[in-house]
Motif scaffolding. Structure first.
Motif, PDB file in Angstrom:
ATOM      1  N   CYS A  79     -13.456 -38.051  -6.085  1.00  9.70           N
ATOM      2  CA  CYS A  79     -12.365 -38.580  -5.273  1.00  9.70           C
ATOM      3  C   CYS A  79     -11.295 -39.215  -6.153  1.00  9.70           C
ATOM      4  CB  CYS A  79     -12.908 -39.589  -4.264  1.00  9.70           C
ATOM      5  SG  CYS A  79     -11.663 -40.255  -3.143  1.00  9.70           S
ATOM      6  N   SER A  80     -11.740 -39.968  -7.147  1.00 12.01           N
ATOM      7  CA  SER A  80     -10.801 -40.593  -8.083  1.00 12.01           C
ATOM      8  C   SER A  80     -10.024 -39.535  -8.860  1.00 12.01           C
ATOM      9  CB  SER A  80     -11.567 -41.499  -9.037  1.00 12.01           C
ATOM     10  OG  SER A  80     -10.702 -42.012 -10.028  1.00 12.01           O
ATOM     11  N   ALA A  81     -10.719 -38.503  -9.311  1.00 10.75           N
ATOM     12  CA  ALA A  81     -10.050 -37.436 -10.067  1.00 10.75           C
ATOM     13  C   ALA A  81      -9.027 -36.711  -9.196  1.00 10.75           C
ATOM     14  CB  ALA A  81     -11.088 -36.456 -10.607  1.00 10.75           C
ATOM     15  N   LEU A  82      -9.390 -36.431  -7.954  1.00  9.87           N
ATOM     16  CA  LEU A  82      -8.456 -35.751  -7.055  1.00  9.87           C
ATOM     17  C   LEU A  82      -7.230 -36.599  -6.749  1.00  9.87           C
ATOM     18  CD1 LEU A  82     -10.841 -34.012  -4.502  1.00  9.87           C
ATOM     19  CD2 LEU A  82      -9.341 -32.910  -6.155  1.00  9.87           C
ATOM     20  N   SER A  83      -7.418 -37.907  -6.633  1.00  6.29           N
ATOM     21  CA  SER A  83      -6.289 -38.772  -6.320  1.00  6.29           C
ATOM     22  C   SER A  83      -5.327 -38.905  -7.499  1.00  6.29           C
ATOM     23  CB  SER A  83      -6.776 -40.155  -5.890  1.00  6.29           C
ATOM     24  OG  SER A  83      -7.359 -40.842  -6.991  1.00  6.29           O
ATOM     25  N   GLN A  84      -5.791 -38.582  -8.720  1.00 10.22           N
ATOM     26  CA  GLN A  84      -4.938 -38.695  -9.896  1.00 10.22           C
ATOM     27  C   GLN A  84      -4.229 -37.395 -10.255  1.00 10.22           C
ATOM     28  OE1 GLN A  84      -7.187 -40.472 -13.076  1.00 10.22           O
ATOM     29  NE2 GLN A  84      -7.984 -42.076 -11.737  1.00 10.22           N
ATOM     30  N   ILE A  85      -4.502 -36.336  -9.517  1.00 14.42           N
ATOM     31  CA  ILE A  85      -3.831 -35.063  -9.791  1.00 14.42           C
ATOM     32  C   ILE A  85      -2.396 -35.159  -9.313  1.00 14.42           C
ATOM     33  CG2 ILE A  85      -3.719 -32.612  -9.158  1.00 14.42           C
ATOM     34  CD1 ILE A  85      -6.758 -32.634  -8.980  1.00 14.42           C
ATOM     35  N   LYS A  86      -1.475 -34.800 -10.193  1.00 10.89           N
ATOM     36  CA  LYS A  86      -0.056 -34.806  -9.858  1.00 10.89           C
ATOM     37  C   LYS A  86       0.537 -33.473 -10.272  1.00 10.89           C
ATOM     38  CE  LYS A  86       0.358 -39.714 -10.203  1.00 10.89           C
ATOM     39  NZ  LYS A  86       0.482 -40.825 -11.060  1.00 10.89           N
ATOM     40  N   VAL A  87       1.349 -32.911  -9.390  1.00 10.96           N
ATOM     41  CA  VAL A  87       2.010 -31.647  -9.685  1.00 10.96           C
ATOM     42  C   VAL A  87       3.412 -31.958 -10.181  1.00 10.96           C
ATOM     43  CG1 VAL A  87       2.832 -29.469  -8.703  1.00 10.96           C
ATOM     44  CG2 VAL A  87       0.670 -30.458  -7.934  1.00 10.96           C
ATOM     45  N   ASP A  88       3.733 -31.428 -11.358  1.00  7.82           N
ATOM     46  CA  ASP A  88       5.059 -31.618 -11.926  1.00  7.82           C
ATOM     47  C   ASP A  88       5.823 -30.303 -11.755  1.00  7.82           C
ATOM     48  OD1 ASP A  88       7.211 -32.652 -13.263  1.00  7.82           O
ATOM     49  OD2 ASP A  88       6.359 -32.375 -15.261  1.00  7.82           O
ATOM     50  N   ALA A  89       6.674 -30.248 -10.739  1.00  8.11           N
ATOM     51  CA  ALA A  89       7.406 -29.022 -10.437  1.00  8.11           C
ATOM     52  C   ALA A  89       8.507 -28.813 -11.471  1.00  8.11           C
ATOM     53  CB  ALA A  89       7.994 -29.101  -9.042  1.00  8.11           C
ATOM     54  N   LYS A  90       8.461 -27.697 -12.178  1.00 11.69           N
ATOM     55  CA  LYS A  90       9.447 -27.384 -13.210  1.00 11.69           C
ATOM     56  C   LYS A  90      10.590 -26.545 -12.655  1.00 11.69           C
ATOM     57  CE  LYS A  90       7.103 -29.130 -16.670  1.00 11.69           C
ATOM     58  NZ  LYS A  90       7.505 -30.266 -17.431  1.00 11.69           N
ATOM     59  N   GLU A  91      10.246 -25.628 -11.745  1.00 11.35           N
ATOM     60  CA  GLU A  91      11.273 -24.751 -11.182  1.00 11.35           C
ATOM     61  C   GLU A  91      10.822 -24.306  -9.802  1.00 11.35           C
ATOM     62  OE1 GLU A  91      10.063 -20.497 -13.014  1.00 11.35           O
ATOM     63  OE2 GLU A  91      10.832 -21.934 -14.462  1.00 11.35           O
ATOM     64  N   ASP A  92      11.769 -23.747  -9.044  1.00  6.93           N
ATOM     65  CA  ASP A  92      11.435 -23.246  -7.714  1.00  6.93           C
ATOM     66  C   ASP A  92      10.534 -22.027  -7.832  1.00  6.93           C
ATOM     67  OD1 ASP A  92      12.957 -25.183  -6.564  1.00  6.93           O
ATOM     68  OD2 ASP A  92      14.738 -23.929  -6.376  1.00  6.93           O
ATOM     69  N   LEU A  93       9.624 -21.915  -6.901  1.00  4.01           N
ATOM     70  CA  LEU A  93       8.733 -20.775  -6.863  1.00  4.01           C
ATOM     71  C   LEU A  93       9.322 -19.749  -5.904  1.00  4.01           C
ATOM     72  CD1 LEU A  93       6.033 -19.439  -7.583  1.00  4.01           C
ATOM     73  CD2 LEU A  93       5.032 -20.607  -5.633  1.00  4.01           C
ATOM     74  N   VAL A  94       9.637 -18.575  -6.431  1.00  2.00           N
ATOM     75  CA  VAL A  94      10.224 -17.513  -5.625  1.00  2.00           C
ATOM     76  C   VAL A  94       9.318 -16.305  -5.719  1.00  2.00           C
ATOM     77  CG1 VAL A  94      12.218 -16.004  -5.295  1.00  2.00           C
ATOM     78  CG2 VAL A  94      12.546 -18.363  -6.079  1.00  2.00           C
ATOM     79  N   VAL A  95       8.959 -15.771  -4.574  1.00  2.00           N
ATOM     80  CA  VAL A  95       8.068 -14.614  -4.529  1.00  2.00           C
ATOM     81  C   VAL A  95       8.804 -13.487  -3.838  1.00  2.00           C
ATOM     82  CG1 VAL A  95       5.879 -13.733  -3.662  1.00  2.00           C
ATOM     83  CG2 VAL A  95       6.053 -16.111  -4.418  1.00  2.00           C
ATOM     84  N   GLN A  96       8.797 -12.313  -4.462  1.00  2.00           N
ATOM     85  CA  GLN A  96       9.403 -11.134  -3.862  1.00  2.00           C
ATOM     86  C   GLN A  96       8.333 -10.398  -3.060  1.00  2.00           C
ATOM     87  OE1 GLN A  96      12.628 -10.279  -4.037  1.00  2.00           O
ATOM     88  NE2 GLN A  96      13.093 -12.053  -5.312  1.00  2.00           N
ATOM     89  N   PHE A  97       8.641 -10.111  -1.814  1.00  2.00           N
ATOM     90  CA  PHE A  97       7.722  -9.370  -0.974  1.00  2.00           C
ATOM     91  C   PHE A  97       8.150  -7.910  -0.975  1.00  2.00           C
ATOM     92  CE2 PHE A  97       7.258 -13.624   0.821  1.00  2.00           C
ATOM     93  CZ  PHE A  97       5.886 -13.726   0.840  1.00  2.00           C
ATOM     94  N   ALA A  98       7.204  -7.042  -1.264  1.00  2.00           N
ATOM     95  CA  ALA A  98       7.495  -5.621  -1.223  1.00  2.00           C
ATOM     96  C   ALA A  98       7.252  -5.098   0.166  1.00  2.00           C
ATOM     97  CB  ALA A  98       6.611  -4.887  -2.231  1.00  2.00           C
ATOM     98  N   ILE A  99       8.266  -4.490   0.749  1.00  2.00           N
ATOM     99  CA  ILE A  99       8.141  -3.930   2.088  1.00  2.00           C
ATOM    100  C   ILE A  99       8.065  -2.409   1.946  1.00  2.00           C
ATOM    101  CG2 ILE A  99       9.221  -3.663   4.341  1.00  2.00           C
ATOM    102  CD1 ILE A  99      10.600  -6.349   3.822  1.00  2.00           C
ATOM    103  N   PRO A 100       6.954  -1.815   2.362  1.00  2.00           N
ATOM    104  CA  PRO A 100       6.808  -0.374   2.183  1.00  2.00           C
ATOM    105  C   PRO A 100       7.726   0.417   3.111  1.00  2.00           C
ATOM    106  CG  PRO A 100       4.848  -1.310   3.242  1.00  2.00           C
ATOM    107  CD  PRO A 100       5.785  -2.430   2.950  1.00  2.00           C
TER     108      PRO A 100
END
Length: 100
Positions: A79-100
């Motif tokens: 629980c302590s380890a999970l509470s100390q996890i921090k995400v440092d966002a560097k850039e926007d996450l962009v995902v391209q979806f392929a439409i068949p």
């Protein structure tokens, strides 16, 4: 949206005719019957069975208190380890979806 709202403040008003009250009451009764039929047809899921011999599990020796303490300590560390996890966002996450 307006037809899904029951206006209880209109119950005392003179603006609604008797046939409008009867229509609304019939409509709500129909909706209630449909909902209650849907609920009565669903059967509850059976309880999961962890063992086929519960009497043997219940008759066995209890778990030692030291084991319980160790599990509680490990859970507290996790629980302590999970509470100390921090995400440092560097850039926007962009995902391209392929439409068949």
């Amino acid at each position: 949206m307006a037809r899904n709202i029951i206006d209880v403040s209109a119950a005392d008003s003179q603006g609604m005719e008797q046939h409008e009250y009867m229509d609304k009451a019939r409509q709500y009764s129909t909706r209630l019957a449909v909902l209650s039929n849907g609920l009565s047809q669903k059967k509850p899921a059976p309880m999961p069975s962890l063992t086929s011999q519960p009497h043997q599990v219940l008759a066995s020796e209890p778990v030692p208190y030291s084991d319980i303490q160790q599990v509680a300590k490990i859970a507290a560390y996790a629980c302590s380890a999970l509470s100390q996890i921090k995400v440092d966002a560097k850039e926007d996450l962009v995902v391209q979806f392929a439409i068949p």
